[in-house]
Design a protein around this motif. Sequence first.
Motif, PDB file in Angstrom:
ATOM      1  N   VAL A 201       1.970 104.498 -13.145  1.00 11.95           N
ATOM      2  CA  VAL A 201       1.072 103.472 -12.613  1.00 11.95           C
ATOM      3  C   VAL A 201       1.382 102.133 -13.298  1.00 11.95           C
ATOM      4  N   GLY A 202       0.856 101.045 -12.750  1.00 13.62           N
ATOM      5  CA  GLY A 202       1.058  99.735 -13.363  1.00 13.62           C
ATOM      6  C   GLY A 202       0.239  99.620 -14.649  1.00 13.62           C
ATOM      7  N   GLY A 203       0.606  98.653 -15.480  1.00 16.47           N
ATOM      8  CA  GLY A 203      -0.054  98.487 -16.773  1.00 16.47           C
ATOM      9  C   GLY A 203      -1.539  98.166 -16.693  1.00 16.47           C
ATOM     10  N   GLY A 204      -1.978  97.631 -15.541  1.00 17.79           N
ATOM     11  CA  GLY A 204      -3.386  97.261 -15.408  1.00 17.79           C
ATOM     12  C   GLY A 204      -4.218  98.266 -14.629  1.00 17.79           C
ATOM     13  N   ALA A 205      -3.594  99.340 -14.190  1.00 19.40           N
ATOM     14  CA  ALA A 205      -4.304 100.300 -13.323  1.00 19.40           C
ATOM     15  C   ALA A 205      -5.553 100.879 -14.003  1.00 19.40           C
ATOM     16  N   PHE A 206      -5.446 101.149 -15.320  1.00 22.59           N
ATOM     17  CA  PHE A 206      -6.560 101.791 -16.023  1.00 22.59           C
ATOM     18  C   PHE A 206      -7.710 100.821 -16.326  1.00 22.59           C
ATOM     19  N   LEU A 207      -7.568  99.555 -15.878  1.00 21.65           N
ATOM     20  CA  LEU A 207      -8.703  98.635 -15.984  1.00 21.65           C
ATOM     21  C   LEU A 207      -9.838  99.098 -15.077  1.00 21.65           C
ATOM     22  N   GLN A 208      -9.480  99.804 -14.006  1.00 25.12           N
ATOM     23  CA  GLN A 208     -10.473 100.231 -13.022  1.00 25.12           C
ATOM     24  C   GLN A 208     -11.008 101.616 -13.387  1.00 25.12           C
ATOM     25  N   LYS A 209     -12.337 101.689 -13.513  1.00 28.19           N
ATOM     26  CA  LYS A 209     -12.987 102.941 -13.907  1.00 28.19           C
ATOM     27  C   LYS A 209     -12.640 104.077 -12.936  1.00 28.19           C
ATOM     28  N   GLU A 210     -12.663 103.759 -11.632  1.00 27.54           N
ATOM     29  CA  GLU A 210     -12.383 104.795 -10.626  1.00 27.54           C
ATOM     30  C   GLU A 210     -10.966 105.337 -10.793  1.00 27.54           C
ATOM     31  N   VAL A 211     -10.032 104.458 -11.155  1.00 29.29           N
ATOM     32  CA  VAL A 211      -8.644 104.900 -11.355  1.00 29.29           C
ATOM     33  C   VAL A 211      -8.581 105.833 -12.573  1.00 29.29           C
ATOM     34  N   ARG A 212      -9.249 105.428 -13.653  1.00 29.62           N
ATOM     35  CA  ARG A 212      -9.242 106.280 -14.857  1.00 29.62           C
ATOM     36  C   ARG A 212      -9.791 107.655 -14.505  1.00 29.62           C
ATOM     37  N   GLU A 213     -10.903 107.655 -13.770  1.00 32.66           N
ATOM     38  CA  GLU A 213     -11.555 108.933 -13.454  1.00 32.66           C
ATOM     39  C   GLU A 213     -10.688 109.814 -12.569  1.00 32.66           C
ATOM     40  N   VAL A 214     -10.080 109.218 -11.535  1.00 31.60           N
ATOM     41  CA  VAL A 214      -9.293 110.028 -10.602  1.00 31.60           C
ATOM     42  C   VAL A 214      -8.054 110.600 -11.312  1.00 31.60           C
ATOM     43  N   CYS A 215      -7.447 109.806 -12.174  1.00 29.32           N
ATOM     44  CA  CYS A 215      -6.253 110.279 -12.891  1.00 29.32           C
ATOM     45  C   CYS A 215      -6.618 111.364 -13.895  1.00 29.32           C
ATOM     46  N   LEU A 216      -7.649 111.099 -14.686  1.00 25.29           N
ATOM     47  CA  LEU A 216      -8.003 112.037 -15.762  1.00 25.29           C
ATOM     48  C   LEU A 216      -8.548 113.355 -15.223  1.00 25.29           C
ATOM     49  N   SER A 217      -9.199 113.310 -14.064  1.00 25.18           N
ATOM     50  CA  SER A 217      -9.782 114.562 -13.563  1.00 25.18           C
ATOM     51  C   SER A 217      -8.791 115.380 -12.741  1.00 25.18           C
ATOM     52  N   ASN A 218      -7.778 114.735 -12.167  1.00 23.09           N
ATOM     53  CA  ASN A 218      -6.844 115.485 -11.310  1.00 23.09           C
ATOM     54  C   ASN A 218      -5.493 115.769 -11.947  1.00 23.09           C
ATOM     55  N   CYS A 219      -5.112 114.956 -12.922  1.00 24.76           N
ATOM     56  CA  CYS A 219      -3.727 114.999 -13.412  1.00 24.76           C
ATOM     57  C   CYS A 219      -3.682 115.102 -14.944  1.00 24.76           C
ATOM     58  N   THR A 220      -2.487 115.350 -15.449  1.00 25.69           N
ATOM     59  CA  THR A 220      -2.254 115.251 -16.890  1.00 25.69           C
ATOM     60  C   THR A 220      -1.827 113.809 -17.178  1.00 25.69           C
ATOM     61  N   VAL A 221      -2.620 113.108 -17.970  1.00 27.20           N
ATOM     62  CA  VAL A 221      -2.353 111.685 -18.221  1.00 27.20           C
ATOM     63  C   VAL A 221      -1.616 111.528 -19.557  1.00 27.20           C
ATOM     64  N   ILE A 222      -0.435 110.943 -19.475  1.00 27.26           N
ATOM     65  CA  ILE A 222       0.372 110.716 -20.683  1.00 27.26           C
ATOM     66  C   ILE A 222       0.412 109.213 -20.981  1.00 27.26           C
TER      67      ILE A 222
END
Length: 184
Positions: free
Chosen positions: A86-107
């Motif tokens: 993802v882009g460097g600013g993607a995790f600024l958005q709460k919904e993005v953080r939630e969708v990534c952390l709940s569905n995927c392995t975040v490195i």
Amino acid sequence: MSNFKMFPKEKSIVFIGFMGVGKTTIGKLVAQNLNRSFIDIDEEIEKEYKMPTTEIFKTIGEKAFREKEKALITKFCSQKSIIISVGGGAFLQKEVREVCLSNCTVIALDISWEQWKERLDKIIDSRPVLKGLSMEEIEALFYKRKEIYVTHHLKFTTDHLTEEEVANDITESLKPISELNDSN
Ligand SMILES: Nc1ncnc2c1ncn2[C@@H]1O[C@H](COP(=O)(O)OP(=O)(O)OP(=O)(O)O)[C@@H](O)[C@H]1O
Ligand SMILES: O=C(O)C1=C[C@@H](O)[C@@H](O)[C@H](O)C1
Ligand SMILES: [Mg+2]
């Protein structure tokens, strides 16, 4: 064994971290190593708008960019066993953080300010967020942004390592998980 339960093979992997840390480069290499498909969200946004990110920011604006970014991340996070940068600013958005952390392995990929600033020349022209900022302002952004990358499942430091070395370290760490899944 706990890793196996937390990070099953079918989960997709999402790379996060500050712009220029190496998410696109290293994500691609890890995907090759693990024989998985690779998606770069910035590239997908540019394909949709048929223009580079700098032009999207100029003509359509950052807000529209962020909406598209969220929609595409949500779409790709629902797919199995792919590698997503993802882009460097993607995790600024709460919904993005939630969708990534709940569905995927975040490195999270990490880098020191001292190492990162050596890389600035390579990326300055293609990262509109950095345009017009002084070195002090970029440093402040670097440390401020660290706060959004603290939520992750795994973290790798990239200092003094080549792109291939980082990718190989990550691949090696993930292999036992893949192998366990293969035999189950
Ligand atoms: N470990 C490394 N050592 C040296 N150079 C690196 C390393 N990792 C990446 N680079 C270089 O840094 C630049 C930025 O890398 P890359 O585009 O992968 O960053 P990114 O994290 O995807 O950035 P963005 O958030 O803006 O998409 C590229 O020129 C890449 O070759
Ligand atoms: O950190 C950021 O805000 C950005 C990073 C890039 O990957 C692009 O997503 C865009 O240039 C914005
Ligand atoms: Mg990238």
